[in-house]
Motif scaffolding. Structure first.
Motif, mmCIF file in Angstrom:
data_model
loop_
_atom_site.group_PDB
_atom_site.id
_atom_site.type_symbol
_atom_site.label_atom_id
_atom_site.label_comp_id
_atom_site.label_asym_id
_atom_site.label_seq_id
_atom_site.Cartn_x
_atom_site.Cartn_y
_atom_site.Cartn_z
ATOM 1 N N ALA A 129 0.842 -1.223 0.014
ATOM 2 C CA ALA A 129 -0.075 0.034 0.113
ATOM 3 C C ALA A 129 0.971 1.646 0.075
ATOM 4 O O ALA A 129 2.144 0.562 0.235
ATOM 5 N N THR A 130 0.807 1.785 -0.580
ATOM 6 C CA THR A 130 1.349 3.555 -0.731
ATOM 7 C C THR A 130 -0.128 4.512 -1.222
ATOM 8 O O THR A 130 -1.200 4.073 -1.180
ATOM 9 N N ARG A 131 0.616 5.953 -1.900
ATOM 10 C CA ARG A 131 -0.504 6.666 -2.005
ATOM 11 C C ARG A 131 0.274 7.203 -3.660
ATOM 12 O O ARG A 131 1.307 7.730 -3.959
ATOM 13 N N ALA A 132 -0.995 7.612 -4.405
ATOM 14 C CA ALA A 132 -0.552 8.688 -5.660
ATOM 15 C C ALA A 132 -1.096 9.791 -5.052
ATOM 16 O O ALA A 132 -1.798 10.376 -5.039
ATOM 17 N N GLU A 133 -0.330 11.221 -5.996
ATOM 18 C CA GLU A 133 -0.788 12.144 -5.924
ATOM 19 C C GLU A 133 -0.451 13.044 -7.221
ATOM 20 O O GLU A 133 0.542 12.574 -7.800
ATOM 21 N N TYR A 134 -1.783 13.916 -7.415
ATOM 22 C CA TYR A 134 -1.637 14.867 -8.491
ATOM 23 C C TYR A 134 -2.374 16.159 -8.278
ATOM 24 O O TYR A 134 -2.936 16.403 -7.520
ATOM 25 N N GLN A 135 -1.786 17.397 -8.768
ATOM 26 C CA GLN A 135 -1.831 18.935 -8.154
ATOM 27 C C GLN A 135 -2.394 18.772 -6.349
ATOM 28 O O GLN A 135 -3.539 18.843 -6.174
ATOM 29 N N GLY A 136 -2.265 18.400 -5.263
ATOM 30 C CA GLY A 136 -2.395 17.816 -4.439
ATOM 31 C C GLY A 136 -3.512 17.220 -4.032
ATOM 32 O O GLY A 136 -3.657 17.200 -2.465
ATOM 33 N N GLU A 137 -4.366 16.176 -5.303
ATOM 34 C CA GLU A 137 -4.688 15.443 -4.441
ATOM 35 C C GLU A 137 -3.835 13.752 -4.271
ATOM 36 O O GLU A 137 -3.804 13.426 -4.911
ATOM 37 N N ARG A 138 -4.819 13.859 -2.943
ATOM 38 C CA ARG A 138 -3.779 11.912 -2.936
ATOM 39 C C ARG A 138 -4.721 10.732 -2.637
ATOM 40 O O ARG A 138 -5.690 11.181 -2.106
ATOM 41 N N THR A 139 -4.353 9.720 -3.344
ATOM 42 C CA THR A 139 -5.210 8.560 -3.257
ATOM 43 C C THR A 139 -4.461 7.649 -2.809
ATOM 44 O O THR A 139 -3.508 7.320 -3.330
ATOM 45 N N ASN A 140 -5.477 6.340 -1.919
ATOM 46 C CA ASN A 140 -4.561 5.123 -1.434
ATOM 47 C C ASN A 140 -4.649 4.689 -2.273
ATOM 48 O O ASN A 140 -5.170 4.250 -3.558
ATOM 49 N N LEU A 141 -2.884 3.454 -2.685
ATOM 50 C CA LEU A 141 -3.033 2.461 -3.698
ATOM 51 C C LEU A 141 -3.007 1.308 -2.914
ATOM 52 O O LEU A 141 -2.623 1.686 -1.839
ATOM 53 N N ARG A 142 -3.642 0.125 -3.608
ATOM 54 C CA ARG A 142 -3.639 -0.587 -3.130
ATOM 55 C C ARG A 142 -2.731 -1.504 -3.883
ATOM 56 O O ARG A 142 -3.865 -1.968 -5.250
#
Length: 190
Positions: free
Chosen positions: A167-180
């Motif tokens: 599990a980690t996170r992706a970020e684009y223009q300040g918006e983070r979302t969790n990746l699993r």
């Protein structure tokens, strides 16, 4: 997909024939890990007609075990391609990461072991959008924490089958979302 599965099987057999060091040996050794699995992007798709938050991903890692359960690992993870569309607008995202971290493997029995991972992932998120005849792409990279847990089983002294979750996170223009990603692969000592 079939080519990747055949490659994993061939590597597992070759490593089993080549190496005599156990994957959880008390002797220091290097190892490789190849796995494929299902990725999930934790994002809201409100307002989309179609949204695919699941993708096929995989990872390739190299590690060095110090012989006391601790190891240093590095490699590459591709979380697949996620898509969403609404009318003529479609957006796709491809997160991928270069990973460096530590791992600890605890033997549960002579054949079964549990591995915990903690590290840093340099996650690059590529986005592509199409709106009719117009299209555009962009990407953004951020360093994020990455954690993992895996259960592995010894097929031979040097080859283990591993079922894991990362599990980690992706970020684009300040918006983070969790990746699993839940994956199944082969871990080979050499």
């Amino acid at each position: 997909m079939k080519k990747i599965a055949l490659t994993l099987a061939a590597l597992a057999l070759a490593a089993g024939a080549h190496a005599q060091i156990g994957a959880n040996s008390t002797q220091p050794h290097a190892y490789g890990l190849l796995s494929l699995g299902q990725s999930r992007l934790n994002v809201s798709c409100d307002g989309s007609l179609a949204c695919d938050k699941s993708a096929t991903g995989g990872k390739a890692m190299l590690g060095y075990s110090f012989g006391n359960g601790f190891a240093l690992e590095g490699g590459y993870a591709n979380f697949g391609k996620f898509r969403a569309s609404s009318g003529p607008l479609s957006v796709s995202g491809k997160p991928e990461a270069v990973v460096l971290g530590g791992a600890y493997t605890a033997e549960l029995t002579p054949d079964w072991a549990l591995t915990g991972r903690l590290g840093a992932a340099y996650v690059r998120t590529k986005l592509h959008a199409d709106a009719g005849v117009l299209s555009g792409s962009d990407r953004e990279s951020k360093t994020q924490p990455i954690v993992g847990l895996a259960l592995n089983y010894a097929l031979t002294p040097s080859t283990r089958v591993e079922l894991g979750i990362d599990a980690t996170r992706a970020e684009y223009q300040g918006e983070r979302t969790n990746l699993r990603m839940v994956s199944l692969g082969a871990r080979m000592a050499f």
